[in-house]
Design a protein around this motif. Structure first.
Motif, PDB file in Angstrom:
ATOM      1  N   VAL A  97       3.500  10.484   2.192  1.00 47.03           N
ATOM      2  CA  VAL A  97       2.861  11.560   1.490  1.00 47.03           C
ATOM      3  C   VAL A  97       3.791  12.815   1.412  1.00 47.03           C
ATOM      4  N   ASN A  98       4.442  13.255   2.475  1.00 45.74           N
ATOM      5  CA  ASN A  98       5.367  14.244   2.346  1.00 45.74           C
ATOM      6  C   ASN A  98       6.429  14.168   1.555  1.00 45.74           C
ATOM      7  N   THR A  99       7.044  13.103   1.794  1.00 42.18           N
ATOM      8  CA  THR A  99       8.233  12.616   0.947  1.00 42.18           C
ATOM      9  C   THR A  99       7.845  12.681  -0.657  1.00 42.18           C
ATOM     10  N   SER A 100       6.787  12.212  -0.993  1.00 45.63           N
ATOM     11  CA  SER A 100       6.289  12.205  -2.301  1.00 45.63           C
ATOM     12  C   SER A 100       6.118  13.652  -2.830  1.00 45.63           C
ATOM     13  N   GLN A 118       0.694  -1.294   0.148  1.00 45.48           N
ATOM     14  CA  GLN A 118       0.100   0.221  -0.085  1.00 45.48           C
ATOM     15  C   GLN A 118       0.959   1.373   0.097  1.00 45.48           C
ATOM     16  N   VAL A 119       1.958   1.067   0.655  1.00 41.25           N
ATOM     17  CA  VAL A 119       2.747   2.297   0.829  1.00 41.25           C
ATOM     18  C   VAL A 119       3.571   2.519  -0.459  1.00 41.25           C
ATOM     19  N   TYR A 120       4.011   1.522  -0.998  1.00 39.05           N
ATOM     20  CA  TYR A 120       4.520   1.708  -2.493  1.00 39.05           C
ATOM     21  C   TYR A 120       3.606   2.327  -3.526  1.00 39.05           C
ATOM     22  N   ARG A 121       2.296   1.817  -3.493  1.00 37.92           N
ATOM     23  CA  ARG A 121       1.167   2.081  -4.296  1.00 37.92           C
ATOM     24  C   ARG A 121       1.037   3.870  -4.235  1.00 37.92           C
ATOM     25  N   LEU A 122       1.095   4.095  -2.819  1.00 40.69           N
ATOM     26  CA  LEU A 122       0.717   5.468  -2.477  1.00 40.69           C
ATOM     27  C   LEU A 122       1.888   6.283  -3.288  1.00 40.69           C
ATOM     28  N   ALA A 123       3.000   6.184  -2.857  1.00 41.16           N
ATOM     29  CA  ALA A 123       4.052   6.866  -3.570  1.00 41.16           C
ATOM     30  C   ALA A 123       4.160   6.552  -5.043  1.00 41.16           C
ATOM     31  N   TYR A 124       3.698   5.584  -5.247  1.00 46.21           N
ATOM     32  CA  TYR A 124       3.698   5.597  -6.974  1.00 46.21           C
ATOM     33  C   TYR A 124       2.556   6.211  -7.539  1.00 46.21           C
ATOM     34  N   GLU A 176      10.972   3.393 -10.074  1.00 52.40           N
ATOM     35  CA  GLU A 176      12.192   3.465  -9.529  1.00 52.40           C
ATOM     36  C   GLU A 176      12.058   4.681  -8.411  1.00 52.40           C
ATOM     37  N   ASP A 177      11.563   5.885  -8.960  1.00 54.47           N
ATOM     38  CA  ASP A 177      11.239   6.779  -8.082  1.00 54.47           C
ATOM     39  C   ASP A 177      10.361   6.451  -6.643  1.00 54.47           C
ATOM     40  N   ALA A 178       9.435   5.917  -6.850  1.00 56.12           N
ATOM     41  CA  ALA A 178       8.351   5.442  -5.843  1.00 56.12           C
ATOM     42  C   ALA A 178       9.238   4.313  -4.861  1.00 56.12           C
ATOM     43  N   LEU A 179      10.255   3.485  -5.267  1.00 55.65           N
ATOM     44  CA  LEU A 179      10.961   2.978  -4.338  1.00 55.65           C
ATOM     45  C   LEU A 179      11.803   3.740  -3.628  1.00 55.65           C
ATOM     46  N   LEU A 228       5.979  15.223 -13.766  1.00 55.28           N
ATOM     47  CA  LEU A 228       4.765  14.256 -13.815  1.00 55.28           C
ATOM     48  C   LEU A 228       5.045  13.344 -15.022  1.00 55.28           C
ATOM     49  N   THR A 229       4.933  11.965 -14.764  1.00 54.18           N
ATOM     50  CA  THR A 229       4.829  11.042 -15.664  1.00 54.18           C
ATOM     51  C   THR A 229       3.673  10.386 -15.799  1.00 54.18           C
TER      52      THR A 229
END
Length: 169
Positions: free
Chosen positions: A69-72, A21-27, A34-37, A82-83
């Protein structure tokens, strides 16, 4: 067990249980694997560095989501990019998951939403957080989150109806 050791154990458990869930949130913010990771990794580092500031162990999940969220958002501000995410990429990162966007119009409409609305929609409908948990993550009060959710849904309806009208005509 010492207080710090117990907190570290709870944080590790939270991260492990919610890693997808955290990965999907960042993604959902950066649309790049790679950026999400990188964001998740940085968020984990920040969480362990700031673990002593956590006042309530009950709120550990929303506290960690807030860090993600804040890190993203920090990442987006730094990189100003934005991609667009395609279905193949989404399916590749979430094999067997039912959260993949099946409606391209919905995906585009979500992309067009301002970040504050997109965050509320993502946390509520894709991460299944309750209004109070979203308020904790975004450091807002519950009524503000309810208002943003209502406004975001209204904007999505308008956008989806506009897209449907364009396709019909």
């Amino acid at each position: 067990m010492t207080k710090n050791r117990k907190l570290e154990t709870e944080l590790i458990t939270c991260i492990t249980e919610h890693k997808e869930q955290v990965y999907r949130l960042a993604y959902s913010y950066v649309k790049n694997q790679e950026d999400a990771l990188d964001i998740v990794q940085e968020a984990i580092q920040k969480a362990f560095a700031a673990a002593d500031s956590l006042k309530s162990h009950v709120a550990i999940k929303s506290w960690f989501y807030r860090i993600v969220v804040n890190t993203s958002l920090d990442f987006l501000r730094k990189h100003k990019k934005l991609t667009v995410m395609d279905d193949v990429t989404m399916e590749a990162i979430t094999p067997g998951s039912e959260d993949a966007y099946t409606n391209i119009d919905l995906e585009r409409a979500l992309e067009d939403l301002p970040t504050m609305y997109r965050s509320v929609i993502t946390l509520r409908y894709f991460e299944d957080l309750k209004i109070d948990e979203i308020a904790d993550v975004l450091k807002e009060n519950s009524s503000t989150i309810k208002t943003r959710l209502y406004q975001a849904l209204k904007l999505l309806r308008i956008k989806m109806n506009d897209d449907t009208l364009v396709e019909v005509n």
